[in-house]
Design an enzyme around this catalytic site. Structure first.
Site, PDB file in Angstrom:
ATOM      1  N   ASN A   9     -11.491  16.899   2.678  1.00  0.00           N
ATOM      2  CA  ASN A   9     -10.838  16.228   3.809  1.00  0.00           C
ATOM      3  C   ASN A   9     -11.783  15.131   4.293  1.00  0.00           C
ATOM      4  O   ASN A   9     -12.735  15.392   5.005  1.00  0.00           O
ATOM      5  CB  ASN A   9     -10.575  17.247   4.925  1.00  0.00           C
ATOM      6  CG  ASN A   9     -10.016  16.598   6.177  1.00  0.00           C
ATOM      7  OD1 ASN A   9      -9.574  15.445   6.143  1.00  0.00           O
ATOM      8  ND2 ASN A   9     -10.038  17.330   7.282  1.00  0.00           N
ATOM      9  N   TRP A  10     -11.480  13.909   3.871  1.00  0.00           N
ATOM     10  CA  TRP A  10     -12.370  12.789   4.210  1.00  0.00           C
ATOM     11  C   TRP A  10     -12.257  12.377   5.675  1.00  0.00           C
ATOM     12  O   TRP A  10     -13.075  11.612   6.167  1.00  0.00           O
ATOM     13  CB  TRP A  10     -12.036  11.575   3.357  1.00  0.00           C
ATOM     14  CG  TRP A  10     -12.401  11.690   1.922  1.00  0.00           C
ATOM     15  CD1 TRP A  10     -12.913  12.793   1.264  1.00  0.00           C
ATOM     16  CD2 TRP A  10     -12.292  10.653   0.936  1.00  0.00           C
ATOM     17  NE1 TRP A  10     -13.117  12.497  -0.052  1.00  0.00           N
ATOM     18  CE2 TRP A  10     -12.749  11.198  -0.289  1.00  0.00           C
ATOM     19  CE3 TRP A  10     -11.847   9.332   0.974  1.00  0.00           C
ATOM     20  CZ2 TRP A  10     -12.779  10.450  -1.461  1.00  0.00           C
ATOM     21  CZ3 TRP A  10     -11.876   8.591  -0.193  1.00  0.00           C
ATOM     22  CH2 TRP A  10     -12.339   9.142  -1.396  1.00  0.00           C
ATOM     23  N   LYS A  11     -11.195  12.803   6.346  1.00  0.00           N
ATOM     24  CA  LYS A  11     -10.927  12.341   7.716  1.00  0.00           C
ATOM     25  C   LYS A  11     -10.872  10.801   7.698  1.00  0.00           C
ATOM     26  O   LYS A  11     -10.407  10.230   6.725  1.00  0.00           O
ATOM     27  CB  LYS A  11     -11.959  12.903   8.686  1.00  0.00           C
ATOM     28  CG  LYS A  11     -12.114  14.420   8.488  1.00  0.00           C
ATOM     29  CD  LYS A  11     -12.950  15.106   9.501  1.00  0.00           C
ATOM     30  CE  LYS A  11     -13.015  16.591   9.158  1.00  0.00           C
ATOM     31  NZ  LYS A  11     -13.762  17.385  10.127  1.00  0.00           N
ATOM     32  N   HIS A  96      -4.538  20.317  11.194  1.00  0.00           N
ATOM     33  CA  HIS A  96      -6.002  20.319  11.332  1.00  0.00           C
ATOM     34  C   HIS A  96      -6.370  20.371  12.814  1.00  0.00           C
ATOM     35  O   HIS A  96      -5.679  19.791  13.647  1.00  0.00           O
ATOM     36  CB  HIS A  96      -6.587  19.067  10.680  1.00  0.00           C
ATOM     37  CG  HIS A  96      -8.076  19.137  10.579  1.00  0.00           C
ATOM     38  ND1 HIS A  96      -8.886  18.814  11.639  1.00  0.00           N
ATOM     39  CD2 HIS A  96      -8.895  19.545   9.581  1.00  0.00           C
ATOM     40  CE1 HIS A  96     -10.147  19.005  11.276  1.00  0.00           C
ATOM     41  NE2 HIS A  96     -10.181  19.442  10.029  1.00  0.00           N
ATOM     42  N   GLU A  98      -8.445  18.849  14.514  1.00  0.00           N
ATOM     43  CA  GLU A  98      -8.593  17.531  15.157  1.00  0.00           C
ATOM     44  C   GLU A  98      -7.232  16.952  15.518  1.00  0.00           C
ATOM     45  O   GLU A  98      -7.080  16.288  16.553  1.00  0.00           O
ATOM     46  CB  GLU A  98      -9.384  16.587  14.231  1.00  0.00           C
ATOM     47  CG  GLU A  98     -10.853  16.968  14.197  1.00  0.00           C
ATOM     48  CD  GLU A  98     -11.571  16.637  12.899  1.00  0.00           C
ATOM     49  OE1 GLU A  98     -11.074  15.809  12.109  1.00  0.00           O
ATOM     50  OE2 GLU A  98     -12.647  17.235  12.676  1.00  0.00           O
ATOM     51  N   GLU A 173     -10.081  27.601   9.604  1.00  0.00           N
ATOM     52  CA  GLU A 173     -11.156  26.704  10.013  1.00  0.00           C
ATOM     53  C   GLU A 173     -11.527  26.978  11.467  1.00  0.00           C
ATOM     54  O   GLU A 173     -10.900  26.421  12.380  1.00  0.00           O
ATOM     55  CB  GLU A 173     -10.701  25.247   9.890  1.00  0.00           C
ATOM     56  CG  GLU A 173     -10.389  24.816   8.478  1.00  0.00           C
ATOM     57  CD  GLU A 173     -10.627  23.324   8.308  1.00  0.00           C
ATOM     58  OE1 GLU A 173     -11.450  22.961   7.472  1.00  0.00           O
ATOM     59  OE2 GLU A 173     -10.017  22.533   9.042  1.00  0.00           O
ATOM     60  N   GLY A 179     -17.962  20.628  11.344  1.00  0.00           N
ATOM     61  CA  GLY A 179     -18.919  19.559  11.598  1.00  0.00           C
ATOM     62  C   GLY A 179     -20.152  19.990  12.380  1.00  0.00           C
ATOM     63  O   GLY A 179     -20.958  19.157  12.781  1.00  0.00           O
ATOM     64  N   SER A 218     -18.157  23.466   7.915  1.00  0.00           N
ATOM     65  CA  SER A 218     -19.557  23.372   7.485  1.00  0.00           C
ATOM     66  C   SER A 218     -19.822  24.028   6.132  1.00  0.00           C
ATOM     67  O   SER A 218     -20.870  24.640   5.935  1.00  0.00           O
ATOM     68  CB  SER A 218     -20.491  23.921   8.567  1.00  0.00           C
ATOM     69  OG  SER A 218     -20.415  23.126   9.737  1.00  0.00           O
ATOM     70  N   GLY A 239     -15.212  18.986   4.777  1.00  0.00           N
ATOM     71  CA  GLY A 239     -15.208  17.705   5.477  1.00  0.00           C
ATOM     72  C   GLY A 239     -16.456  16.910   5.127  1.00  0.00           C
ATOM     73  O   GLY A 239     -16.519  16.215   4.113  1.00  0.00           O
ATOM     74  N   GLY A 240     -17.473  17.004   5.963  1.00  0.00           N
ATOM     75  CA  GLY A 240     -18.688  16.187   5.828  1.00  0.00           C
ATOM     76  C   GLY A 240     -19.286  16.184   4.429  1.00  0.00           C
ATOM     77  O   GLY A 240     -19.648  15.131   3.903  1.00  0.00           O
TER      78      GLY A 240
HETATM   79  P1  PGA Z   1     -16.756  20.049   7.932  1.00  0.00           P
HETATM   80  O1  PGA Z   1     -15.194  19.786   8.201  1.00  0.00           O
HETATM   81  O2  PGA Z   1     -16.867  20.511   6.498  1.00  0.00           O
HETATM   82  O3  PGA Z   1     -17.416  18.721   8.158  1.00  0.00           O
HETATM   83  O4  PGA Z   1     -17.194  21.093   8.873  1.00  0.00           O
HETATM   84  C1  PGA Z   1     -14.202  20.653   7.705  1.00  0.00           C
HETATM   85  C2  PGA Z   1     -12.839  20.188   8.175  1.00  0.00           C
HETATM   86  O5  PGA Z   1     -12.714  19.710   9.303  1.00  0.00           O
HETATM   87  O6  PGA Z   1     -11.847  20.304   7.432  1.00  0.00           O
END
Ligand code: PGA
Length: 258
Positions: A9-11, A96, A98, A173, A179, A218, A239-240
């Site tokens: 998930n690149w966001k 998600h 966010e 999640e 993050g 994470s 994500g990251g």
């Molecule tokens: P993260 O994000 O790996 O940076 O914690 C995961 C996500 O939000 O899908």
């Protein structure tokens, strides 16, 4: 268990060069028996899907990070499920945290999005998870259950659609882990994964056997193998660490090397 699913998930990050690096790495080293899903921003979808097809990497798929559940209309800035499918995607992330926290998506909105995805032939990765305060208050299970409740009809109607014989995955999640650098322990994640699978099974036993319940929050090269070793954790939403090709490939290879 079906094949594990490792999703990026690149966001609102990344570019075509990142896609090229990840796809080239997969083409060289193979996916190792894992399904890999790349979810770049909307504007890159068609091109990344084309690159993925061209690379002919077994199990490599492309998905969007969101969609609008309306079929079409005066919804400036939005993108429908049919448009996502038309861009060459097989998947879409819905719900998600966010999207829920920053854009006000409700549990009902998320269920509508999941249904819209299915209607367009897309598999949905439905995200659920509790905040830190909810966990501290011992409400993790209750929160996840309430997020899953409007999806009962979606789960009941599931089956058959996707290439793996199931047309959805659920991503657990925990919001506090996203993050933050602090992932859930494999044991903590496992308990919630088991709860999610039981809830799917209550609606659709066949889908519960096939659907992948993946973990996000994470996930890094250093902790992926431990998480993936836990029964019931069928992959990851990253994500990251998906923004550096090397790290993402290492998660794919370290976790489920064949
Ligand atoms: P993260 O994000 O790996 O940076 O914690 C995961 C996500 O939000 O899908």
């Amino acid at each position: 268990m079906t094949r594990p699913l490792i999703a990026a998930n690149w966001k609102m990050n990344g570019d075509l060069a990142l896609a090229e690096a990840v796809i080239a790495g997969l083409a060289e080293g193979g996916g190792g028996g894992v399904d890999v899903l790349l979810c770049p921003p909307f504007v890159y979808l068609r091109e990344v899907a084309r690159m993925a097809r061209q690379a002919k990497v077994d199990g490599l798929m492309v998905g969007a990070q969101n969609l609008d559940y309306h079929a079409h209309g005066a919804f400036t800035g939005e993108v429908s499920a049919a448009m996502v499918a038309d861009a060459g995607c097989e998947y879409v992330i819905v719900g998600h945290s966010e999207r829920r926290a920053l854009f006000g998506e409700s549990d009902d909105d998320v269920a509508r999005k999941a249904q819209a995805a299915r209607g367009a032939g897309l598999a949905a990765v439905v995200c659920v998870g509790e905040t830190f305060a909810e966990r501290e208050a011992g409400r993790t299970e209750a929160v996840v259950e309430s997020q899953l409740a409007p999806l009962a009809g979606f789960f009941a109607g599931g089956g058959g659609g996707g290439g793996d014989g199931c047309d959805f995955a659920v991503a657990y999640e925990p919001v506090w882990a996203i993050g933050s650098g602090q992932s859930a322990t494999p044991g903590d994640a496992r308990a919630v994964h088991e709860l999610i699978r039981r809830r799917i099974a209550a609606r659709n036993p066949a889908a519960a056997n096939r659907a992948r319940v993946i973990y996000g929050g994470s996930v890094k090269p250093g902790n992926a193998a431990g998480l993936f070793a836990e029964p019931g954790i069928d992959g990851a939403l990253v994500g990251g660490a998906s923004l550096a090709a090397r790290d993402f490939l290492s998660i794919i290879r370290g976790g489920y090397a064949d």
